[in-house]
Motif scaffolding. Structure first.
Motif, PDB file in Angstrom:
ATOM      1  N   SER A   1       0.824  -1.210   0.000  1.00 61.65           N
ATOM      2  CA  SER A   1       0.000   0.000   0.000  1.00 61.65           C
ATOM      3  C   SER A   1       0.860   1.262   0.000  1.00 61.65           C
ATOM      4  O   SER A   1       0.527   2.242  -0.665  1.00 61.65           O
ATOM      5  N   VAL A   2       1.974   1.262   0.729  1.00 61.07           N
ATOM      6  CA  VAL A   2       2.855   2.432   0.756  1.00 61.07           C
ATOM      7  C   VAL A   2       3.500   2.632  -0.612  1.00 61.07           C
ATOM      8  O   VAL A   2       3.538   3.753  -1.131  1.00 61.07           O
ATOM      9  N   ILE A   3       3.987   1.556  -1.217  1.00 60.61           N
ATOM     10  CA  ILE A   3       4.575   1.669  -2.558  1.00 60.61           C
ATOM     11  C   ILE A   3       3.529   2.203  -3.527  1.00 60.61           C
ATOM     12  O   ILE A   3       3.809   3.095  -4.329  1.00 60.61           O
ATOM     13  N   GLY A   4       2.319   1.668  -3.446  1.00 65.56           N
ATOM     14  CA  GLY A   4       1.246   2.125  -4.323  1.00 65.56           C
ATOM     15  C   GLY A   4       0.950   3.609  -4.142  1.00 65.56           C
ATOM     16  O   GLY A   4       0.777   4.333  -5.125  1.00 65.56           O
ATOM     17  N   GLU A   5       0.906   4.072  -2.884  1.00 57.97           N
ATOM     18  CA  GLU A   5       0.651   5.500  -2.634  1.00 57.97           C
ATOM     19  C   GLU A   5       1.770   6.377  -3.179  1.00 57.97           C
ATOM     20  O   GLU A   5       1.515   7.445  -3.737  1.00 57.97           O
ATOM     21  N   ILE A   6       3.014   5.926  -3.036  1.00 53.23           N
ATOM     22  CA  ILE A   6       4.147   6.692  -3.572  1.00 53.23           C
ATOM     23  C   ILE A   6       4.026   6.818  -5.079  1.00 53.23           C
ATOM     24  O   ILE A   6       4.139   7.906  -5.638  1.00 53.23           O
TER      25      ILE A   6
ATOM     26  N   LYS B   1       6.792 -10.926   1.562  1.00 55.34           N
ATOM     27  CA  LYS B   1       6.364 -11.676   2.737  1.00 55.34           C
ATOM     28  C   LYS B   1       5.086 -11.029   3.235  1.00 55.34           C
ATOM     29  O   LYS B   1       4.748  -9.921   2.834  1.00 55.34           O
ATOM     30  N   LYS B   2       4.394 -11.712   4.103  1.00 56.06           N
ATOM     31  CA  LYS B   2       3.153 -11.191   4.680  1.00 56.06           C
ATOM     32  C   LYS B   2       3.448 -10.622   6.063  1.00 56.06           C
ATOM     33  O   LYS B   2       4.143 -11.249   6.862  1.00 56.06           O
ATOM     34  N   ASP B   3       2.910  -9.446   6.340  1.00 58.89           N
ATOM     35  CA  ASP B   3       3.025  -8.868   7.671  1.00 58.89           C
ATOM     36  C   ASP B   3       2.120  -9.688   8.585  1.00 58.89           C
ATOM     37  O   ASP B   3       0.922  -9.808   8.325  1.00 58.89           O
ATOM     38  N   PRO B   4       2.677 -10.269   9.663  1.00 59.39           N
ATOM     39  CA  PRO B   4       1.850 -11.123  10.520  1.00 59.39           C
ATOM     40  C   PRO B   4       0.713 -10.383  11.224  1.00 59.39           C
ATOM     41  O   PRO B   4      -0.311 -10.978  11.534  1.00 59.39           O
ATOM     42  N   LYS B   5       0.869  -9.079  11.455  1.00 59.59           N
ATOM     43  CA  LYS B   5      -0.180  -8.313  12.142  1.00 59.59           C
ATOM     44  C   LYS B   5      -1.311  -7.915  11.204  1.00 59.59           C
ATOM     45  O   LYS B   5      -2.476  -8.001  11.549  1.00 59.59           O
ATOM     46  N   THR B   6      -0.950  -7.428  10.009  1.00 63.95           N
ATOM     47  CA  THR B   6      -1.962  -6.883   9.108  1.00 63.95           C
ATOM     48  C   THR B   6      -2.312  -7.803   7.947  1.00 63.95           C
ATOM     49  O   THR B   6      -3.338  -7.627   7.307  1.00 63.95           O
ATOM     50  N   GLY B   7      -1.433  -8.757   7.645  1.00 62.38           N
ATOM     51  CA  GLY B   7      -1.654  -9.631   6.499  1.00 62.38           C
ATOM     52  C   GLY B   7      -1.280  -8.981   5.176  1.00 62.38           C
ATOM     53  O   GLY B   7      -1.436  -9.572   4.112  1.00 62.38           O
ATOM     54  N   GLU B   8      -0.770  -7.758   5.243  1.00 63.97           N
ATOM     55  CA  GLU B   8      -0.407  -7.037   4.027  1.00 63.97           C
ATOM     56  C   GLU B   8       0.914  -7.555   3.463  1.00 63.97           C
ATOM     57  O   GLU B   8       1.786  -8.004   4.200  1.00 63.97           O
ATOM     58  N   THR B   9       1.055  -7.457   2.148  1.00 66.67           N
ATOM     59  CA  THR B   9       2.280  -7.879   1.480  1.00 66.67           C
ATOM     60  C   THR B   9       3.365  -6.831   1.684  1.00 66.67           C
ATOM     61  O   THR B   9       3.138  -5.644   1.483  1.00 66.67           O
ATOM     62  N   ILE B  10       4.554  -7.292   2.070  1.00 66.03           N
ATOM     63  CA  ILE B  10       5.717  -6.434   2.282  1.00 66.03           C
ATOM     64  C   ILE B  10       6.777  -6.834   1.264  1.00 66.03           C
ATOM     65  O   ILE B  10       7.055  -8.018   1.078  1.00 66.03           O
ATOM     66  N   TYR B  11       7.386  -5.848   0.603  1.00 66.05           N
ATOM     67  CA  TYR B  11       8.417  -6.109  -0.396  1.00 66.05           C
ATOM     68  C   TYR B  11       9.787  -5.689   0.116  1.00 66.05           C
ATOM     69  O   TYR B  11       9.934  -4.646   0.751  1.00 66.05           O
ATOM     70  N   THR B  12      10.777  -6.516  -0.195  1.00 63.70           N
ATOM     71  CA  THR B  12      12.165  -6.255   0.164  1.00 63.70           C
ATOM     72  C   THR B  12      13.011  -6.361  -1.091  1.00 63.70           C
ATOM     73  O   THR B  12      12.795  -7.252  -1.922  1.00 63.70           O
ATOM     74  N   LEU B  13      13.972  -5.475  -1.227  1.00 66.11           N
ATOM     75  CA  LEU B  13      14.878  -5.474  -2.375  1.00 66.11           C
ATOM     76  C   LEU B  13      15.965  -6.520  -2.181  1.00 66.11           C
ATOM     77  O   LEU B  13      16.579  -6.586  -1.116  1.00 66.11           O
ATOM     78  N   LEU B  14      16.202  -7.340  -3.192  1.00 65.80           N
ATOM     79  CA  LEU B  14      17.280  -8.317  -3.162  1.00 65.80           C
ATOM     80  C   LEU B  14      18.512  -7.727  -3.856  1.00 65.80           C
ATOM     81  O   LEU B  14      18.447  -6.666  -4.468  1.00 65.80           O
ATOM     82  N   GLU B  15      19.623  -8.432  -3.770  1.00 65.84           N
ATOM     83  CA  GLU B  15      20.893  -7.911  -4.306  1.00 65.84           C
ATOM     84  C   GLU B  15      20.808  -7.589  -5.801  1.00 65.84           C
ATOM     85  O   GLU B  15      21.310  -6.565  -6.250  1.00 65.84           O
ATOM     86  N   GLU B  16      20.162  -8.443  -6.568  1.00 62.97           N
ATOM     87  CA  GLU B  16      20.032  -8.196  -8.021  1.00 62.97           C
ATOM     88  C   GLU B  16      19.195  -6.947  -8.287  1.00 62.97           C
ATOM     89  O   GLU B  16      19.482  -6.165  -9.199  1.00 62.97           O
ATOM     90  N   GLY B  17      18.175  -6.722  -7.476  1.00 65.59           N
ATOM     91  CA  GLY B  17      17.355  -5.520  -7.602  1.00 65.59           C
ATOM     92  C   GLY B  17      18.127  -4.271  -7.232  1.00 65.59           C
ATOM     93  O   GLY B  17      17.997  -3.220  -7.863  1.00 65.59           O
TER      94      GLY B  17
END
Length: 192
Positions: free
Chosen positions: A28-33, A61-77
């Motif tokens: 949701s934060v990425i989408g708002e940005i 991954k899923k946030d255990p509290k909200t169930g929202e999808t969280i994105y993390t940048l990997l080395e290739e990204g």
């Protein structure tokens, strides 16, 4: 066909640039940005999330509290963002960074403040309800309820409050904890 490939790469670079700039973010934060900084590119960028996951540019991954999808940048990204980030226009970079900072600041503030409007149709009244929470355990530190004659007035009060909540809470808490009254709070006879 080449145009589609270039658009996909541009979308991936932009998404990776956002994560490289701010770290782990919710969908949701990425989408708002993106909606704020590059509204016309929203569907193109968000539509390539599956591709970026497949190419191991990002992980989710899923946030255990909200169930929202969280994105993390990997080395290739990260490599993609650093190598091709210069292709993002300076204006878009600036808009993205400014929007992201403001959004993250607002989200941090909202974790410690709950502010909503309630109404009682039987009494024809609106109330602005404000709760300050302890960020460590979620307990309520201070709770206020203020009357407003109309919904519009309640919304104005809410917006005014949310523009400077830390100033307001500091002032209120100091009045109770430090006897730190401000000059304009003193009664005229106190200055005699």
């Amino acid at each position: 066909m080449e145009k589609d490939t270039n658009e996909r790469i541009d979308a991936c670079v932009y998404f990776c640039f956002i994560l490289d700039s701010f770290g782990e973010l919710s969908e949701s934060v990425i989408g708002e940005i993106i909606l704020s900084a590059a509204q016309s590119d929203y569907f193109e960028v968000m539509g390539n999330v599956g591709f970026m996951l497949e190419k191991k540019l990002i992980e989710e991954k899923k946030d255990p509290k909200t169930g929202e999808t969280i994105y993390t940048l990997l080395e290739e990204g990260r490599r993609l963002a650093n190598d091709l980030g210069s292709h993002i226009s300076p204006f878009l970079k600036e808009e993205t960074l400014q929007t992201g900072k403001e959004l993250l600041k607002r989200n941090k503030r909202e974790r410690s403040i709950r502010c909503d409007i309630s109404s009682d149709p039987n009494k024809n009244r609106y109330d602005l309800n404000i709760r300050f929470l302890n960020e460590m355990n979620g307990d309520t530190i201070l709770e206020m309820k203020m009357y407003a004659p109309t919904r519009k007035k309640a919304e104005e009060m809410r917006d005014r409050f949310l523009s400077k909540p830390s100033f307001i809470i500091t002032r209120i808490m100091n009045m109770f904890l430090k006897d730190d009254f401000f000059m304009f709070d003193r009664l005229p006879e106190d200055n005699i």
